[in-house]
Design a protein around this motif. Structure first.
Motif, PDB file in Angstrom:
ATOM      1  N   TYR A 198      -3.399   5.751   4.415  1.00 49.84           N
ATOM      2  CA  TYR A 198      -3.514   5.709   2.946  1.00 49.84           C
ATOM      3  C   TYR A 198      -4.759   6.474   2.510  1.00 49.84           C
ATOM      4  O   TYR A 198      -5.764   5.875   2.092  1.00 49.84           O
ATOM      5  CB  TYR A 198      -3.559   4.244   2.478  1.00 49.84           C
ATOM      6  CG  TYR A 198      -2.395   3.438   2.994  1.00 49.84           C
ATOM      7  CD1 TYR A 198      -1.110   3.656   2.499  1.00 49.84           C
ATOM      8  CD2 TYR A 198      -2.558   2.510   4.007  1.00 49.84           C
ATOM      9  CE1 TYR A 198      -0.019   2.956   2.999  1.00 49.84           C
ATOM     10  CE2 TYR A 198      -1.472   1.800   4.509  1.00 49.84           C
ATOM     11  CZ  TYR A 198      -0.213   2.030   4.000  1.00 49.84           C
ATOM     12  OH  TYR A 198       0.860   1.337   4.501  1.00 49.84           O
ATOM     13  N   CYS A 218      -9.114   4.486  -9.364  1.00 48.52           N
ATOM     14  CA  CYS A 218      -7.655   4.231  -9.332  1.00 48.52           C
ATOM     15  C   CYS A 218      -6.906   4.895 -10.491  1.00 48.52           C
ATOM     16  O   CYS A 218      -5.866   5.516 -10.292  1.00 48.52           O
ATOM     17  CB  CYS A 218      -7.391   2.728  -9.358  1.00 48.52           C
ATOM     18  SG  CYS A 218      -7.666   1.901  -7.776  1.00 48.52           S
ATOM     19  N   ALA A 278      -1.212   8.541  -6.342  1.00 44.93           N
ATOM     20  CA  ALA A 278      -1.051  10.002  -6.265  1.00 44.93           C
ATOM     21  C   ALA A 278      -0.774  10.583  -7.654  1.00 44.93           C
ATOM     22  O   ALA A 278      -1.133  11.719  -7.943  1.00 44.93           O
ATOM     23  CB  ALA A 278       0.078  10.359  -5.300  1.00 44.93           C
ATOM     24  N   PHE A 299       0.830  -1.215   0.000  1.00 50.85           N
ATOM     25  CA  PHE A 299       0.000   0.000   0.000  1.00 50.85           C
ATOM     26  C   PHE A 299       0.864   1.266   0.000  1.00 50.85           C
ATOM     27  O   PHE A 299       0.448   2.284  -0.550  1.00 50.85           O
ATOM     28  CB  PHE A 299      -0.964  -0.011   1.194  1.00 50.85           C
ATOM     29  CG  PHE A 299      -2.265  -0.739   0.931  1.00 50.85           C
ATOM     30  CD1 PHE A 299      -2.440  -1.531  -0.185  1.00 50.85           C
ATOM     31  CD2 PHE A 299      -3.346  -0.621   1.813  1.00 50.85           C
ATOM     32  CE1 PHE A 299      -3.638  -2.209  -0.432  1.00 50.85           C
ATOM     33  CE2 PHE A 299      -4.550  -1.277   1.573  1.00 50.85           C
ATOM     34  CZ  PHE A 299      -4.696  -2.066   0.462  1.00 50.85           C
ATOM     35  N   ASP A 300       2.039   1.226   0.619  1.00 44.56           N
ATOM     36  CA  ASP A 300       2.954   2.371   0.523  1.00 44.56           C
ATOM     37  C   ASP A 300       3.230   2.678  -0.954  1.00 44.56           C
ATOM     38  O   ASP A 300       3.197   3.833  -1.384  1.00 44.56           O
ATOM     39  CB  ASP A 300       4.287   2.067   1.219  1.00 44.56           C
ATOM     40  CG  ASP A 300       4.174   2.054   2.740  1.00 44.56           C
ATOM     41  OD1 ASP A 300       3.145   2.498   3.283  1.00 44.56           O
ATOM     42  OD2 ASP A 300       5.135   1.582   3.388  1.00 44.56           O
ATOM     43  N   ILE A 318      -5.600   8.284  -0.078  1.00 44.19           N
ATOM     44  CA  ILE A 318      -6.099   8.135  -1.457  1.00 44.19           C
ATOM     45  C   ILE A 318      -6.786   6.785  -1.613  1.00 44.19           C
ATOM     46  O   ILE A 318      -7.901   6.689  -2.152  1.00 44.19           O
ATOM     47  CB  ILE A 318      -4.954   8.288  -2.483  1.00 44.19           C
ATOM     48  CG1 ILE A 318      -4.245   9.640  -2.308  1.00 44.19           C
ATOM     49  CG2 ILE A 318      -5.492   8.147  -3.906  1.00 44.19           C
ATOM     50  CD1 ILE A 318      -2.992   9.789  -3.155  1.00 44.19           C
ATOM     51  N   ILE A 319      -6.120   5.741  -1.142  1.00 48.50           N
ATOM     52  CA  ILE A 319      -6.728   4.399  -1.198  1.00 48.50           C
ATOM     53  C   ILE A 319      -8.068   4.410  -0.463  1.00 48.50           C
ATOM     54  O   ILE A 319      -9.071   3.886  -0.968  1.00 48.50           O
ATOM     55  CB  ILE A 319      -5.768   3.351  -0.582  1.00 48.50           C
ATOM     56  CG1 ILE A 319      -4.552   3.151  -1.490  1.00 48.50           C
ATOM     57  CG2 ILE A 319      -6.488   2.026  -0.334  1.00 48.50           C
ATOM     58  CD1 ILE A 319      -3.450   2.272  -0.890  1.00 48.50           C
ATOM     59  N   GLU A 363      -0.152   3.763  -2.835  1.00 48.47           N
ATOM     60  CA  GLU A 363      -0.573   5.140  -2.520  1.00 48.47           C
ATOM     61  C   GLU A 363       0.255   6.140  -3.343  1.00 48.47           C
ATOM     62  O   GLU A 363      -0.294   7.102  -3.894  1.00 48.47           O
ATOM     63  CB  GLU A 363      -0.412   5.396  -1.019  1.00 48.47           C
ATOM     64  CG  GLU A 363      -0.909   6.758  -0.544  1.00 48.47           C
ATOM     65  CD  GLU A 363      -2.421   6.843  -0.313  1.00 48.47           C
ATOM     66  OE1 GLU A 363      -3.130   5.825  -0.477  1.00 48.47           O
ATOM     67  OE2 GLU A 363      -2.901   7.947   0.001  1.00 48.47           O
TER      68      GLU A 363
END
Lengths: 208, 208
Positions: free
Chosen positions: A177, A147, A140, A132-133, A179-180, A136
């Motif tokens: 996160y 997505c 961006a 997820f890092d 945005i996620i 994300e």
């Protein structure tokens, strides 16, 4: 389709089938009971993993990403989950692989069992957070309402099941996160995503 | 293209590029030295994994499977690695995912480091064998001269690098997986596969 309510790979395919309004028969295979390793299923899918899609003529496709691409090509008149532009398609597939190759296979049940169930939460959370890092940061650059830009895609069909898993592993998606979390919230308002939710499957367990 | 000689995901893409006779500039990123986690590279690819393909206009695609599909679509006049028939395409993609999702991500360097290097060989060999057990059974139904019938495909571009990894983990491919071994041997006779071999990369280490 052979599915398990909480199998995130099955959940991806259920979202695509619902989005395309494609009817199917649901065959429950209990991952917890190990039914995916029994002879009846492994003849269909030697990977001993879910899902598997059996077509009307008896041919079988395993692997969720192969099924997702097949549905795009075999039902060209149904609502799409791949854009037309080659570069946008590449970004969708990059996001799909960031989830379907780099995250989910490393945190799935068979790996957790091999690692040892005492490390289950720590291991799963580590690999979901690592993935997820990256996701994300990728989103961006590429996200709109969903997505990849503002059109629903296969990346969205993969995101929601992975966020579902992330919460089961105790990850604070909203804080870490944003945005996620924003995209996941928007997606979960869509009927196809609701219809495919684990809790709405015939093999869902209320107590689990 | 950003690549590391022994990165099996880079190796897949190198095979496809060679098969299509697409020229590219090779940028070596040393996985052993951890260069994939340094700022210069992570700005290109937040996954901190190889490969990444940078197009002439500066756009970047990460994830080998997304790159492979992109090359199919962006260079329609080049030799293909996906068949025309939708079901054959699904089988190719199923084999790709059996390698690129179920095997490689579970045995890659970052997972081995997290598991602990004392378990490196046992862990890697276990997951490659688990995946090859499934793949051998799948190929028994679908293989011809190559993975899916008699035409080269993306499945073949993924198979050879995974067999290369399997040998590094001490798996006796010839004895345990005769179909995989036969196809791998045939593929390694093909010029594109030779050109993409790790030993022929500019960053290859003779002593490693």
């Amino acid at each position: 389709m052979y599915s398990y309510w909480r199998s995130s790979c099955s959940y991806r395919v259920r979202i695509a089938l619902a989005h395309k309004s494609l009817a199917y028969t649901y065959h429950a295979v209990s991952l917890l009971a190990g039914e995916q390793t029994e002879d009846g299923y492994t003849e269909l899918n030697p990977s001993k993993l879910l899902p598997a899609l059996v077509l009307a003529d008896g041919t079988v496709i395993g692997q969720s990403t192969a099924i997702l691409e097949f549905l795009e090509e075999a039902y060209p008149d149904a609502p799409k989950l791949l854009p037309e532009d080659p570069l946008a398609r590449a970004y969708v597939r990059q996001a799909v692989a960031m989830i379907a190759a780099d995250i989910q296979p490393v945190q799935n049940l068979r790996v957790l069992k091999y690692v040892g169930m005492d490390r289950k939460i720590e291991w799963g959370a580590h690999w979901i957070a690592t993935g997820f890092d990256a996701l994300e940061a990728f989103l961006a650059k590429h996200a709109g309402n969903y997505c990849i830009g503002d059109e629903l895609s296969l990346a969205d069909a993969c995101l929601v099941p992975q966020v579902y898993n992330a919460r089961r592993f105790g990850i604070d998606v909203e804080t870490k996160y944003p945005i996620i979390a924003r995209i996941d919230a928007a997606l979960n308002e869509i009927e196809a995503f609701k219809a495919a939710h684990p809790d709405n499957m015939p093999d869902a367990q209320v107590s689990a």
